[in-house]
Design a protein around this motif. Structure first.
Motif, PDB file in Angstrom:
ATOM      1  N   MET A   1      -7.813 -21.795  38.044  1.00 52.61           N
ATOM      2  CA  MET A   1      -8.615 -20.625  38.409  1.00 52.61           C
ATOM      3  C   MET A   1      -9.758 -21.082  39.317  1.00 52.61           C
ATOM      4  O   MET A   1     -10.605 -21.858  38.903  1.00 52.61           O
ATOM      5  CB  MET A   1      -9.156 -19.971  37.141  1.00 52.61           C
ATOM      6  N   LYS A   2      -9.764 -20.607  40.550  1.00 54.21           N
ATOM      7  CA  LYS A   2     -10.812 -20.972  41.508  1.00 54.21           C
ATOM      8  C   LYS A   2     -11.837 -19.831  41.574  1.00 54.21           C
ATOM      9  O   LYS A   2     -11.487 -18.695  41.888  1.00 54.21           O
ATOM     10  CB  LYS A   2     -10.221 -21.244  42.890  1.00 54.21           C
ATOM     11  N   ILE A   3     -13.088 -20.187  41.281  1.00 54.67           N
ATOM     12  CA  ILE A   3     -14.132 -19.175  41.126  1.00 54.67           C
ATOM     13  C   ILE A   3     -15.211 -19.372  42.180  1.00 54.67           C
ATOM     14  O   ILE A   3     -15.750 -20.475  42.337  1.00 54.67           O
ATOM     15  CB  ILE A   3     -14.769 -19.263  39.726  1.00 54.67           C
ATOM     16  N   PHE A   4     -15.538 -18.305  42.875  1.00 54.53           N
ATOM     17  CA  PHE A   4     -16.690 -18.268  43.778  1.00 54.53           C
ATOM     18  C   PHE A   4     -17.805 -17.583  42.999  1.00 54.53           C
ATOM     19  O   PHE A   4     -17.726 -16.392  42.690  1.00 54.53           O
ATOM     20  CB  PHE A   4     -16.356 -17.482  45.047  1.00 54.53           C
ATOM     21  N   LEU A   5     -18.839 -18.347  42.667  1.00 59.99           N
ATOM     22  CA  LEU A   5     -19.916 -17.854  41.807  1.00 59.99           C
ATOM     23  C   LEU A   5     -21.216 -17.735  42.591  1.00 59.99           C
ATOM     24  O   LEU A   5     -21.725 -18.727  43.113  1.00 59.99           O
ATOM     25  CB  LEU A   5     -20.106 -18.799  40.615  1.00 59.99           C
ATOM     26  N   LEU A   6     -21.741 -16.535  42.647  1.00 58.90           N
ATOM     27  CA  LEU A   6     -23.071 -16.312  43.203  1.00 58.90           C
ATOM     28  C   LEU A   6     -24.064 -16.533  42.074  1.00 58.90           C
ATOM     29  O   LEU A   6     -24.103 -15.767  41.105  1.00 58.90           O
ATOM     30  CB  LEU A   6     -23.186 -14.887  43.759  1.00 58.90           C
ATOM     31  N   GLY A   7     -24.857 -17.624  42.172  1.00 57.95           N
ATOM     32  CA  GLY A   7     -25.680 -18.027  41.041  1.00 57.95           C
ATOM     33  C   GLY A   7     -27.163 -18.053  41.343  1.00 57.95           C
ATOM     34  O   GLY A   7     -27.697 -17.193  42.015  1.00 57.95           O
ATOM     35  N   GLY A   8     -27.819 -19.075  40.767  1.00 54.11           N
ATOM     36  CA  GLY A   8     -29.260 -19.208  40.945  1.00 54.11           C
ATOM     37  C   GLY A   8     -30.072 -18.728  39.767  1.00 54.11           C
ATOM     38  O   GLY A   8     -31.302 -18.725  39.826  1.00 54.11           O
ATOM     39  N   THR A   9     -29.399 -18.308  38.682  1.00 55.23           N
ATOM     40  CA  THR A   9     -30.101 -17.836  37.484  1.00 55.23           C
ATOM     41  C   THR A   9     -29.718 -18.705  36.288  1.00 55.23           C
ATOM     42  O   THR A   9     -28.733 -19.448  36.330  1.00 55.23           O
ATOM     43  CB  THR A   9     -29.701 -16.378  37.158  1.00 55.23           C
ATOM     44  N   LYS A  10     -30.482 -18.550  35.225  1.00 58.76           N
ATOM     45  CA  LYS A  10     -30.132 -19.248  33.974  1.00 58.76           C
ATOM     46  C   LYS A  10     -28.784 -18.748  33.466  1.00 58.76           C
ATOM     47  O   LYS A  10     -27.985 -19.510  32.921  1.00 58.76           O
ATOM     48  CB  LYS A  10     -31.227 -19.028  32.928  1.00 58.76           C
ATOM     49  N   ASP A  11     -28.535 -17.448  33.658  1.00 57.49           N
ATOM     50  CA  ASP A  11     -27.246 -16.885  33.259  1.00 57.49           C
ATOM     51  C   ASP A  11     -26.100 -17.626  33.937  1.00 57.49           C
ATOM     52  O   ASP A  11     -25.074 -17.915  33.319  1.00 57.49           O
ATOM     53  CB  ASP A  11     -27.164 -15.401  33.641  1.00 57.49           C
TER      54      ASP A  11
END
Length: 261
Positions: free
Chosen positions: A1-11
């Protein structure tokens, strides 16, 4: 499973750890800062990009690398990013999940000293009109300071920010005294918030309704104990965001992932 994750938070860090522990996966995490990227790497992200990405570039990266799913775990107030991610998922017909921390449960909290507004511009105007004396604690991030300082004297202004280069530069451009900058190291406890109120003789506190993970309960309780007004900016609403795409905890995330794969 290839995931593009928009992050930058503790979550997003919790999501990375959970997925890497429970799924055969490859995760690319994008953040707007080097600090956020470092945390993502420490959390187990396979790859990170530490800069804001325009919509066209996100689309190209997903196409070129055959990502299977787009997960948006950005801050509840990063509405423009969420709006963009929704449109990307629709255009590319790729599975999409919005991880959004729950709103704060205020049922057992004294909220009599909270003043709700819908924007930082409104917050600045409210302070100018109704709280023209005493110092202002700004617990809402470096990117929102300019809207407040259109209406509030910088001499009264004490921002709590990450001591990273971009945030320090914003303070310098706005004329914030270095002695007024409060270094941020995660969410503050009730006692730490009380200490800050006393140290800086604050009469007003600005915060976002960013959920319990953002320490909003401890801020409100500290302000209540010290008779400080709280100006709370409410979460923006994303018109195109489908409620069925939103999850608010890791169990719900699992259910959603299993429905796609």
């Amino acid at each position: 499973m290839k995931i593009f994750l928009l992050g930058g938070t503790k979550d997003s860090i919790n999501i990375i750890r959970h997925i890497k522990d429970n799924y055969d996966s490859y995760i690319l995490t994008t953040t707007t800062t080097e600090y956020g990227a470092r945390l993502a790497n420490e959390g187990g992200s396979d790859e990170t990009i530490a800069r804001p990405l325009p919509k066209d570039e996100i689309i190209q990266i997903i196409k070129d690398n055959d990502y299977d799913i787009l997960i948006d775990a950005t801050h509840p107030f990063a509405s423009h990013i969420t709006q963009t991610s929704v449109s990307i998922a629709q255009e590319m017909k790729i599975p999409y999940i919005r991880f959004e921390r729950p709103t704060t449960d205020f049922n057992d909290i004294d909220t009599s000293h909270i003043h709700y507004v819908n924007s930082f511009d409104e917050a600045g105007k409210l302070i100018q009109d109704e709280f023209d004396e005493g110092n202002v604690l700004h617990f809402a991030g470096a990117n929102t300071m300019a809207d407040i300082l259109k209406y509030v004297s910088v001499d009264r202004f004490y921002p709590r920010i990450l001591k990273v280069e971009s945030s320090i530069e914003k303070c310098e451009k706005l004329g914030v005294d270095p002695d007024h900058i409060i270094p941020m190291k995660g969410a503050a406890s009730l006692e730490e918030n009380i200490e800050l109120i006393e140290k800086y003789d604050a009469k007003v506190m600005i915060t976002k309704e960013s959920g319990e993970i953002g320490g909003v309960v401890e801020k409100i309780e500290a302000a209540g104990k010290k008779d400080v007004a709280v100006i709370m900016i409410q979460r923006p609403k994303i018109d195109d965001l489908n409620e069925n795409d939103i999850v608010s905890n890791l169990d719900e995330l699992d259910t959603k992932l299993k429905s796609f794969f």
